[in-house]
Design a protein around this motif. Structure first.
Motif, PDB file in Angstrom:
ATOM      1  N   ALA A 237       0.770  12.464  10.433  1.00  0.00           N
ATOM      2  CA  ALA A 237       1.516  11.436   9.699  1.00  0.00           C
ATOM      3  C   ALA A 237       0.568  10.289   9.394  1.00  0.00           C
ATOM      4  CB  ALA A 237       2.699  10.938  10.521  1.00  0.00           C
ATOM      5  N   GLU A 238       0.757   9.643   8.242  1.00  0.00           N
ATOM      6  CA  GLU A 238      -0.134   8.537   7.891  1.00  0.00           C
ATOM      7  C   GLU A 238       0.560   7.526   7.000  1.00  0.00           C
ATOM      8  OE1 GLU A 238      -2.649   9.294   3.896  1.00  0.00           O
ATOM      9  OE2 GLU A 238      -3.434  10.371   5.646  1.00  0.00           O
ATOM     10  N   VAL A 239      -0.030   6.334   6.988  1.00  0.00           N
ATOM     11  CA  VAL A 239       0.358   5.278   6.047  1.00  0.00           C
ATOM     12  C   VAL A 239      -0.914   4.717   5.443  1.00  0.00           C
ATOM     13  CG1 VAL A 239       2.545   4.587   7.100  1.00  0.00           C
ATOM     14  CG2 VAL A 239       0.410   3.640   7.988  1.00  0.00           C
ATOM     15  N   SER A 240      -0.796   4.148   4.262  1.00  0.00           N
ATOM     16  CA  SER A 240      -1.957   3.514   3.638  1.00  0.00           C
ATOM     17  C   SER A 240      -1.489   2.485   2.617  1.00  0.00           C
ATOM     18  CB  SER A 240      -2.858   4.559   2.956  1.00  0.00           C
ATOM     19  OG  SER A 240      -2.171   5.196   1.905  1.00  0.00           O
ATOM     20  N   CYS A 241      -2.342   1.499   2.385  1.00  0.00           N
ATOM     21  CA  CYS A 241      -2.048   0.490   1.375  1.00  0.00           C
ATOM     22  C   CYS A 241      -3.331  -0.270   1.068  1.00  0.00           C
ATOM     23  CB  CYS A 241      -0.959  -0.482   1.856  1.00  0.00           C
ATOM     24  SG  CYS A 241      -1.477  -1.564   3.207  1.00  0.00           S
ATOM     25  N   ASN A 242      -3.281  -1.061   0.013  1.00  0.00           N
ATOM     26  CA  ASN A 242      -4.401  -1.929  -0.294  1.00  0.00           C
ATOM     27  C   ASN A 242      -4.543  -2.970   0.819  1.00  0.00           C
ATOM     28  OD1 ASN A 242      -5.918  -4.247  -1.598  1.00  0.00           O
ATOM     29  ND2 ASN A 242      -5.945  -2.725  -3.247  1.00  0.00           N
ATOM     30  N   VAL A 243      -5.763  -3.240   1.207  1.00  0.00           N
ATOM     31  CA  VAL A 243      -6.032  -4.196   2.288  1.00  0.00           C
ATOM     32  C   VAL A 243      -5.330  -5.533   2.034  1.00  0.00           C
ATOM     33  CG1 VAL A 243      -7.855  -5.617   3.301  1.00  0.00           C
ATOM     34  CG2 VAL A 243      -8.180  -3.154   3.085  1.00  0.00           C
ATOM     35  N   SER A 244      -5.262  -5.958   0.789  1.00  0.00           N
ATOM     36  CA  SER A 244      -4.654  -7.257   0.463  1.00  0.00           C
ATOM     37  C   SER A 244      -3.177  -7.316   0.869  1.00  0.00           C
ATOM     38  CB  SER A 244      -4.786  -7.547  -1.035  1.00  0.00           C
ATOM     39  OG  SER A 244      -4.087  -6.570  -1.799  1.00  0.00           O
ATOM     40  N   GLU A 245      -2.510  -6.148   0.963  1.00  0.00           N
ATOM     41  CA  GLU A 245      -1.087  -6.104   1.323  1.00  0.00           C
ATOM     42  C   GLU A 245      -0.855  -6.314   2.815  1.00  0.00           C
ATOM     43  OE1 GLU A 245       1.449  -3.129  -0.752  1.00  0.00           O
ATOM     44  OE2 GLU A 245      -0.481  -2.279  -1.369  1.00  0.00           O
ATOM     45  N   LEU A 246      -1.923  -6.442   3.580  1.00  0.00           N
ATOM     46  CA  LEU A 246      -1.797  -6.607   5.028  1.00  0.00           C
ATOM     47  C   LEU A 246      -1.875  -8.058   5.459  1.00  0.00           C
ATOM     48  CD1 LEU A 246      -4.077  -3.649   6.181  1.00  0.00           C
ATOM     49  CD2 LEU A 246      -1.585  -3.712   6.220  1.00  0.00           C
ATOM     50  N   ALA A 247      -2.013  -8.956   4.505  1.00  0.00           N
ATOM     51  CA  ALA A 247      -2.114 -10.387   4.837  1.00  0.00           C
ATOM     52  C   ALA A 247      -0.884 -10.830   5.626  1.00  0.00           C
ATOM     53  CB  ALA A 247      -2.243 -11.211   3.562  1.00  0.00           C
ATOM     54  N   THR A 248      -1.120 -11.585   6.680  1.00  0.00           N
ATOM     55  CA  THR A 248      -0.036 -12.079   7.521  1.00  0.00           C
ATOM     56  C   THR A 248      -0.377 -13.488   7.969  1.00  0.00           C
ATOM     57  OG1 THR A 248       1.334 -11.593   9.454  1.00  0.00           O
ATOM     58  CG2 THR A 248      -1.021 -11.142   9.661  1.00  0.00           C
ATOM     59  N   SER A 249       0.551 -14.151   8.608  1.00  0.00           N
ATOM     60  CA  SER A 249       0.346 -15.540   9.022  1.00  0.00           C
ATOM     61  C   SER A 249      -0.933 -15.693   9.847  1.00  0.00           C
ATOM     62  CB  SER A 249       1.546 -16.006   9.853  1.00  0.00           C
ATOM     63  OG  SER A 249       1.361 -17.324  10.287  1.00  0.00           O
ATOM     64  N   GLY A 250      -1.858 -16.460   9.329  1.00  0.00           N
ATOM     65  CA  GLY A 250      -3.100 -16.716  10.040  1.00  0.00           C
ATOM     66  C   GLY A 250      -4.207 -15.718   9.767  1.00  0.00           C
ATOM     67  N   PHE A 251      -3.938 -14.683   8.989  1.00  0.00           N
ATOM     68  CA  PHE A 251      -4.937 -13.651   8.715  1.00  0.00           C
ATOM     69  C   PHE A 251      -4.914 -13.271   7.236  1.00  0.00           C
ATOM     70  CE2 PHE A 251      -3.909 -13.063  13.167  1.00  0.00           C
ATOM     71  CZ  PHE A 251      -5.131 -12.770  13.760  1.00  0.00           C
ATOM     72  N   THR A 252      -6.089 -13.129   6.646  1.00  0.00           N
ATOM     73  CA  THR A 252      -6.156 -12.487   5.333  1.00  0.00           C
ATOM     74  C   THR A 252      -5.953 -10.992   5.557  1.00  0.00           C
ATOM     75  OG1 THR A 252      -8.534 -12.035   5.450  1.00  0.00           O
ATOM     76  CG2 THR A 252      -7.853 -14.200   4.580  1.00  0.00           C
ATOM     77  N   GLY A 253      -5.680 -10.265   4.489  1.00  0.00           N
ATOM     78  CA  GLY A 253      -5.515  -8.827   4.614  1.00  0.00           C
ATOM     79  C   GLY A 253      -6.744  -8.150   5.185  1.00  0.00           C
ATOM     80  N   ASN A 254      -7.911  -8.584   4.749  1.00  0.00           N
ATOM     81  CA  ASN A 254      -9.156  -7.987   5.221  1.00  0.00           C
ATOM     82  C   ASN A 254      -9.397  -8.285   6.699  1.00  0.00           C
ATOM     83  OD1 ASN A 254     -11.551  -6.452   4.315  1.00  0.00           O
ATOM     84  ND2 ASN A 254     -12.644  -8.255   5.084  1.00  0.00           N
ATOM     85  N   GLN A 255      -9.098  -9.515   7.121  1.00  0.00           N
ATOM     86  CA  GLN A 255      -9.265  -9.874   8.536  1.00  0.00           C
ATOM     87  C   GLN A 255      -8.340  -9.024   9.422  1.00  0.00           C
ATOM     88  OE1 GLN A 255      -8.379 -14.068   8.141  1.00  0.00           O
ATOM     89  NE2 GLN A 255     -10.532 -14.653   8.435  1.00  0.00           N
TER      90      GLN A 255
END
Length: 437
Positions: A237-255
């Motif tokens: 099983a897997e998930v994937s997305c563009n790194v930019s979609e992972l941005a959260t409070s205090g973090f950029t997507g890449n971080q």
């Protein structure tokens, strides 16, 4: 002094409780009442439970919940879960919603082969045992024709048998390795029945095989049993997305992505971390295995053995960043069934399969793998951002309040109070004491 008992299994449930109360519960009426309070009011359901195992006294209830919003291969699921751990369902639900908005989970069954072995002693010549096995192989297959008749009609049955020499590790140790396809059944009883019949035929044929001229050359069957290690019954099983979609409070997507991948690499490298990491995965898997009436002990044993297949214990999940895309996946062995055992007996198990839209075994394997992946994503996300305790203790708050026998009003006040405060057992005790005074 506590007295031994004979014929305990033949006693009625009331007689069993009477004996237990006299010998181990000091005839405590509250203890006796607890056992009776958990009897099911529906006599037919209680009798069904009584018949599952021997010496049943009462029922041990666990919460039956659902985690909604799982998008798996473009199909929506609400996944039933049975667990006592407070944060599991919430974590799975949060991960499901997160990935539903990013394309959902993809899952595929890689293989469905199961196996078992006939273990035997043999101290004769290698040439003789190899010659005998080639001679008897077809007879072993023929000996289980009646057992596998119905399984074959559905497209399953014995796939192959081979002789394995392990005498270089343990003197005189050989086994016959048998592989099976059991389709929608977990297949334990079927496999064990086939193995025991083949073992009987094996010994019968060996008794008249001319090459075994000396008594100590005859093979001696020690045991015949399926294996719960099923690395050829594999699901991904897997998930994937563009790194930019992972941005959260205090973090950029890449971080976030880089820190997440690093956390997985640590779990791959360090056994002490890997064990807890994989335990978190199994929080999700086991909860669904229990809800669907499957054998969580067998699943646990097989999965953890797979985690150590490379001679060291490591993470079951993997993550990478490639060309700006974050991918997170899991591959685990899962031998489960949707027919047989409790799957058609326990009313809540039958309901669980209805909720899951009556999956076959392959579909259930995918759902289980996704549940484990979702659970692991939620745990690692918490670890690398807010820390695991913030969310976990928020969910644990109600358990602490119940331990303190908090009233409904006290619970509401506590929930409001700790909405923006750290939860600890001591903090909850102090809050209640202040409230009550």
């Amino acid at each position: 002094m506590n007295q031994p008992v004979t014929g305990f299994s033949k006693k009625s449930k009331a007689e069993k409780i009477e004996w237990l109360a006299k010998n181990y519960l000091q005839n405590n009426p509250e203890s006796i009442q607890i056992l009776r309070d958990y009897w099911n009011e529906n006599d037919s359901i209680q009798q069904l439970h009584d018949d599952f195992i021997e010496n049943t006294l009462s029922n041990y209830y666990l919460p039956f919940a659902v985690a909604p919003n799982f998008l798996i291969n473009e199909k929506m699921y609400a996944i039933p879960m049975v667990t006592e751990e407070s944060s599991v369902v919430a974590a799975a639900s949060n991960a499901a919603k997160f990935w539903m908005e990013r394309g959902g989970f993809k899952a595929e069954v890689i293989s469905t082969e199961k196996n078992g072995q006939i273990h035997f002693n043999y101290f004769g010549s290698e040439k003789s045992i190899n010659s005998f096995f080639e001679t008897v192989k077809s007879k072993l297959r023929a000996s289980i024709e009646s057992i596998e008749k119905n399984m074959k009609k559905r497209g399953g049955g014995l796939l192959d048998i081979s002789l394995v020499d392990k005498s270089h590790i343990l003197d005189g140790f050989f086994y016959i390795h048998a592989t099976f396809e059991t389709l929608d059944a977990m297949g334990a009883n079927f496999i064990n029945s086939c193995l025991e019949q083949m073992a009987h035929t094996f010994e019968e044929e060996a008794a008249t095989f001319e090459a075994f001229s000396k008594e100590n050359e005859f093979p001696e069957v020690i045991m015949s049993i399926l294996s719960n290690y099923v690395p050829e019954c594999l699901v991904r099983a897997e998930v994937s997305c563009n790194v930019s979609e992972l941005a959260t409070s205090g973090f950029t997507g890449n971080q976030f992505a880089e820190k997440f991948v690093r956390a997985i690499e640590i779990a791959k490298t360090e056994t002490r971390r890997a064990v807890t990491h994989n335990k978190g995965i199994m929080n999700g898997v086991d909860a669904v295995v229990l809800a669907t009436g499957n054998d969580f002990r067998a699943v646990e044993a097989g999965v953890h053995a797979y985690a150590a297949r490379n001679s060291y214990y490591s993470s079951l999940t993997h993550a990478k960043i490639e060309d700006g895309i974050f991918t997170f996946w899991i591959e685990i062995p899962l031998a489960v069934g949707t027919i047989g055992g409790l799957t058609s007996l326990h009313p809540l198990t039958k309901l669980a399969f209805e909720i899951l839209q009556k999956p076959n075994a392959k579909e259930l394997m995918k759902i289980l793998a996704v549940a484990g992946l979702a659970q692991n994503f939620a745990a690692v996300r918490s670890l690398i951002t807010t820390g695991i305790q913030k969310g976990h203790m928020k969910m644990h708050l109600m358990n602490i309040l119940n331990q303190m026998h908090a009233s409904k009003e006290e619970k509401q006040n506590a929930l409001s109070h700790f909405e923006t405060r750290a939860v600890s057992h001591n903090a909850v005790v102090q809050f209640l004491e202040k409230l009550r005074n």
